[in-house]
Design a protein around this motif. Structure first.
Motif, mmCIF file in Angstrom:
data_model
loop_
_atom_site.group_PDB
_atom_site.id
_atom_site.type_symbol
_atom_site.label_atom_id
_atom_site.label_comp_id
_atom_site.label_asym_id
_atom_site.label_seq_id
_atom_site.Cartn_x
_atom_site.Cartn_y
_atom_site.Cartn_z
ATOM 1 N N UNK A 1 0.855 -1.204 0.000
ATOM 2 C CA UNK A 1 0.000 0.000 0.000
ATOM 3 C C UNK A 1 0.886 1.249 0.000
ATOM 4 N N UNK A 2 1.921 1.253 0.841
ATOM 5 C CA UNK A 2 2.799 2.430 0.915
ATOM 6 C C UNK A 2 3.537 2.646 -0.412
ATOM 7 N N UNK A 3 3.948 1.533 -1.041
ATOM 8 C CA UNK A 3 4.637 1.650 -2.334
ATOM 9 C C UNK A 3 3.734 2.331 -3.368
ATOM 10 N N UNK A 4 2.431 2.026 -3.272
ATOM 11 C CA UNK A 4 1.488 2.600 -4.241
ATOM 12 C C UNK A 4 1.266 4.104 -4.044
ATOM 13 N N UNK A 5 1.753 4.638 -2.924
ATOM 14 C CA UNK A 5 1.543 6.078 -2.678
ATOM 15 C C UNK A 5 2.186 6.932 -3.769
ATOM 16 N N UNK A 6 3.148 6.355 -4.491
ATOM 17 C CA UNK A 6 3.801 7.150 -5.528
ATOM 18 C C UNK A 6 2.818 7.569 -6.622
ATOM 19 N N UNK A 7 1.722 6.805 -6.710
ATOM 20 C CA UNK A 7 0.710 7.177 -7.707
ATOM 21 C C UNK A 7 -0.229 8.268 -7.182
ATOM 22 N N UNK A 8 -0.232 8.452 -5.885
ATOM 23 C CA UNK A 8 -1.192 9.379 -5.284
ATOM 24 C C UNK A 8 -0.572 10.735 -4.961
ATOM 25 N N UNK A 9 0.749 10.770 -4.805
ATOM 26 C CA UNK A 9 1.399 11.993 -4.327
ATOM 27 C C UNK A 9 2.306 12.606 -5.397
ATOM 28 N N UNK A 10 2.356 13.909 -5.402
ATOM 29 C CA UNK A 10 3.291 14.598 -6.305
ATOM 30 C C UNK A 10 3.692 15.922 -5.662
ATOM 31 N N UNK A 11 4.906 16.212 -5.355
ATOM 32 C CA UNK A 11 6.042 15.325 -5.567
ATOM 33 C C UNK A 11 5.997 14.115 -4.632
ATOM 34 N N UNK A 12 6.658 13.054 -5.062
ATOM 35 C CA UNK A 12 6.687 11.838 -4.242
ATOM 36 C C UNK A 12 7.726 12.012 -3.133
ATOM 37 N N UNK A 13 7.298 11.880 -1.858
ATOM 38 C CA UNK A 13 8.274 12.055 -0.769
ATOM 39 C C UNK A 13 9.396 11.011 -0.839
ATOM 40 N N UNK A 14 10.556 11.399 -0.287
ATOM 41 C CA UNK A 14 11.717 10.500 -0.337
ATOM 42 C C UNK A 14 11.422 9.126 0.258
ATOM 43 N N UNK A 15 10.729 9.153 1.407
ATOM 44 C CA UNK A 15 10.508 7.863 2.090
ATOM 45 C C UNK A 15 9.681 6.908 1.238
ATOM 46 N N UNK A 16 8.817 7.439 0.378
ATOM 47 C CA UNK A 16 8.039 6.564 -0.507
ATOM 48 C C UNK A 16 8.979 5.946 -1.552
ATOM 49 N N UNK A 17 9.965 6.756 -2.029
ATOM 50 C CA UNK A 17 10.954 6.192 -2.965
ATOM 51 C C UNK A 17 11.758 5.091 -2.298
ATOM 52 N N UNK A 18 12.149 5.339 -1.037
ATOM 53 C CA UNK A 18 12.946 4.324 -0.331
ATOM 54 C C UNK A 18 12.178 3.006 -0.190
ATOM 55 N N UNK A 19 10.858 3.156 -0.089
ATOM 56 C CA UNK A 19 10.056 1.945 0.132
ATOM 57 C C UNK A 19 9.758 1.168 -1.156
ATOM 58 N N UNK A 20 10.222 1.677 -2.285
ATOM 59 C CA UNK A 20 9.859 1.011 -3.538
ATOM 60 C C UNK A 20 10.393 -0.427 -3.610
ATOM 61 N N UNK A 21 11.674 -0.607 -3.274
ATOM 62 C CA UNK A 21 12.212 -1.981 -3.380
ATOM 63 C C UNK A 21 11.598 -2.912 -2.332
ATOM 64 N N UNK A 22 11.589 -2.512 -1.045
ATOM 65 C CA UNK A 22 10.904 -3.398 -0.085
ATOM 66 C C UNK A 22 9.450 -3.657 -0.497
ATOM 67 N N UNK A 23 8.783 -2.624 -0.998
ATOM 68 C CA UNK A 23 7.387 -2.771 -1.426
ATOM 69 C C UNK A 23 7.258 -3.751 -2.581
#
Ligand code: SF4
Ligand code: SF4
Lengths: 400, 237
Positions: free
Chosen positions: B93-115
């Protein structure tokens, strides 16, 4: 006419949250003794909770708020009433619930709602209020027979004392070796104790509470509390787990203030007497005994260690444990007044207790509840496995 | 051309559906909250000995919520998988936040691989739970509602895996579409059937999202308080 009464009326805020919080995971079913003997998941906690949620939705949901409460499905209501009364209210489901729902308290309140709707109690349970009104006890037996048949002549009861003993209706009328053992042990401890006269020692209210019939509770509790207060009592001792449970958990709220005395289970009093040397168990018992934790004593009020301390202080004894014991004990089938209606379930559960005790090679099955005592003895009649059943104080009284 | 039109129509329908589901979610939540509010007004005088809040009870509740401590106690075999399921679901769910937020916060980018890893683990965890629930004698009961939810999340996550590995939709289109819904500025739906299915199933999930996710932590706290206070019932009073 539509019954617009809210299904949450009898529930506390916590209990409404609990109904919502059930994840329907079904973990509890593995621990339910009624599931064990009936194999019927309709009686199960998640099913009961699912049904009750539907009732709440009908009377309190958003649609009900906007367009008025709807009538709950009558067939579902009847199924629910049967399920909630078939349960022994042992609370094992709640003890093993990953969410921590306090089912031992939840089911009785759901039963109360059924009573308010005319769907409960079931069968002979409905006769309890009239019996108590008439005779002071749920068995409708004369007060004159409450103590007389079993009370040992040598035991003296003080008129007033700091300590009082409450025998309880099931002990006095149905499990007399148990209450006889209680007073013999209290007598051996040597501290004076008082009792209410038989016509004043009325029902503690538990059979009414547990079947959801709360109307007489205030009268009964007030009468008893005032009776003990008048005798200067500071410590009220009782051996029945159900009585002890309602006394500690509900009497203060029903009475309307903190009780003027503390409540103690007899094993607490006796283990302390053994520890302080007031009671000495001199006679040896070279036996293996297995102790069954009554649900309302272990899960109900947390008295788990004291009965074991008492047993272990008997010279020569070996104390065995059931697979499920302490907080996790398995109901012997007598709980929740279900034994009075769902007799066959209760007998089957009682036999499971006997079978495990026999399989563990115990010489004796030690019980500490008058309802268990009466029902497990009944369950043994005609059963392939036989074991000697003894109440804990009956055992101790024979060894002093 | 034909296909383009139908996708645009589909996009419009999905946008309306998304708003409807969003409204339904809140209506349902408000419905529940009204019941909770009504009963919370009630003075709970059934027991005079209300357990007080203790630090230990709070700490244990945090463990119950974060590590599913109570599941560990009652069913250790299921616990690890249940925990993996809940944790990976959260990461996805947290990984999917990149589709909801702009700009995408850093922590969401960090979570991409674990996600991403969690996305692959999730269907297997769900399958294990479903097999335990349906096929083993250990489980005496499988609630239809519970199975439905497990099946639904399994379908959503499996489609997610397929999209990630085989049929990746145009992620720019996906972001524009989702971002448009969130900011009430509808954009065309991506032209991927799998994505549309994935999205529809997520809407169904939102519609049936169990409210225990809100109430269970409170009940767990009450349970810990009660356990801590057990000795007050008859021992220390
Ligand atoms: S209280 Fe006991 S009998 Fe009733 S549902 Fe729970 S485990 Fe079963
Ligand atoms: S274990 Fe608890 S949460 Fe799971 S079904 Fe039973 S009552 Fe509901």
């Amino acid at each position: 006419m539509k019954n617009k009464r809210s299904f949450t009326t009898e529930l506390s805020a916590r209990q409404v949250l609990e109904l919502d919080a059930c994840t329907q995971c079904g973990e509890c079913l593995k621990h339910c003794p009624v599931q064990d003997v009936t194999g019927n998941p309709a009686v199960s906690p998640p099913e009961k909770i699912r049904m009750f949620r539907e009732f709440i939705r009908a009377t309190d949901g958003l649609k009900a708020r906007l367009f008025g409460p709807a009538e709950a499905d009558q067939k579902l209501l009847q199924d629910f009433a049967k399920a909630v009364y078939e349960c022994t209210t042992c609370g094992a489901c709640g003890q093993n619930c990953p969410v921590g729902i306090f089912t031992q308290r939840l089911w009785p309140m759901l039963r109360k709602e059924m009573v308010k709707r005319g769907l409960g109690p079931i069968g002979v349970q409905a006769e309890t209020p009239a019996a108590i009104k008439n005779s002071g006890n749920p068995y409708n037996k004369p007060a004159g027979e409450r103590y007389k048949p079993w009370f040992p002549e040598q035991v003296k009861v003080a008129d007033r004392s700091d300590i009082a003993y409450y025998a309880g209706c099931t002990g006095a009328y149905e499990s007399q070796p148990m209450v006889k053992g209680d007073v013999l042990v209290l007598n051996a401890i040597g501290e004076p104790f008082t009792m209410l006269p038989p016509e004043e020692e009325v029902c503690c209210g538990f059979p009414l509470f547990i079947t959801g019939q709360h109307d007489l509770l205030k009268d009964l509790v007030t009468r008893l509390v005032k009776g003990y207060k008048a005798k200067g009592v500071k410590k009220l001792i009782c051996s029945c787990p159900c009585c002890v449970n309602i006394m500690t958990r509900d009497w203060p709220a029903i009475y309307g203030e903190a009780l003027p005395f503390k409540i103690r289970h007899i094993t607490q009093h006796v283990s302390e007497a053994i520890r302080t040397g007031k009671l000495q168990l001199r006679n040896k018992l070279s036996e293996s005994v297995i102790y069954h934790d009554p649900c309302y004593l272990s899960r109900g009020v947390g008295v788990i260690e004291e009965p074991r301390e008492v047993l272990r202080s008997i010279p020569g004894i070996t104390v065995l444990e059931f697979e499920r014991h302490g907080l996790n004990s398995r109901c012997c089938g007598s709980g929740g007044a279900a034994r009075k209606v769902f007799h066959e379930n209760a007998i089957a559960m009682g036999r499971q207790t006997i079978d495990e005790a026999v399989a563990k090679k115990a010489d004796r099955l030690i019980l500490a509840c008058p309802a268990c005592y009466a029902k497990v003895n009944e369950a043994m009649q005609g059963h392939k496995n036989q074991i000697r059943i003894t109440d804990i104080m009956e055992l101790v009284s024979g060894l002093i | 051309m034909e296909k383009g039109h139908s996708i645009i129509h589909m996009g419009k329908i999905l946008i309306v559906a998304a708003y409807a589901v969003y409204a339904a979610f809140w209506l349902r939540f408000i419905g529940h909250a009204l019941v909770w509010w009504k009963v919370s007004q009630r003075l709970d005088n059934r027991s005079l000995a209300r357990p007080h809040l203790k630090l230990k009870a709070c700490a244990l509740t945090v463990l119950d919520v974060v590590l599913l401590g109570r599941v560990f106690i009652v069913n250790t075999a299921l616990w690890i998988v249940e925990w993996v399921f809940h944790a990976s679901f959260l990461l996805v769910v947290l990984r999917h936040l990149r589709f909801f937020l702009d700009p995408v916060p850093d922590w969401v980018w960090w979570l991409q691989t674990p996600g991403l890893i969690a996305g692959y683990v999730l269907p297997f965890a769900l399958l294990y739970i479903l097999v335990i629930r349906l096929l083993t004698k250990l489980e005496k009961y499988a609630a239809p509602a519970n199975l439905f939810l497990l099946g639904l999340v399994l379908a959503i996550s499996s489609i997610g895996v397929v999209m990630n590995t085989l049929f990746t939709p145009d992620l720019v289109d996906v972001k524009l579409f989702i971002f448009g819904i969130v900011h009430f500025a509808p954009a065309a739906a991506p032209g991927s059937v799998l994505f549309l299915l994935h999205f529809c199933l997520v809407l169904v999930l939102l519609l049936f999202l169990p409210t225990h996710i809100f109430t269970a932590p409170l009940v767990m706290l009450e349970a810990r308080k009660r356990e801590q206070a057990l000795r007050l019932v008859i021992h220390e009073k």
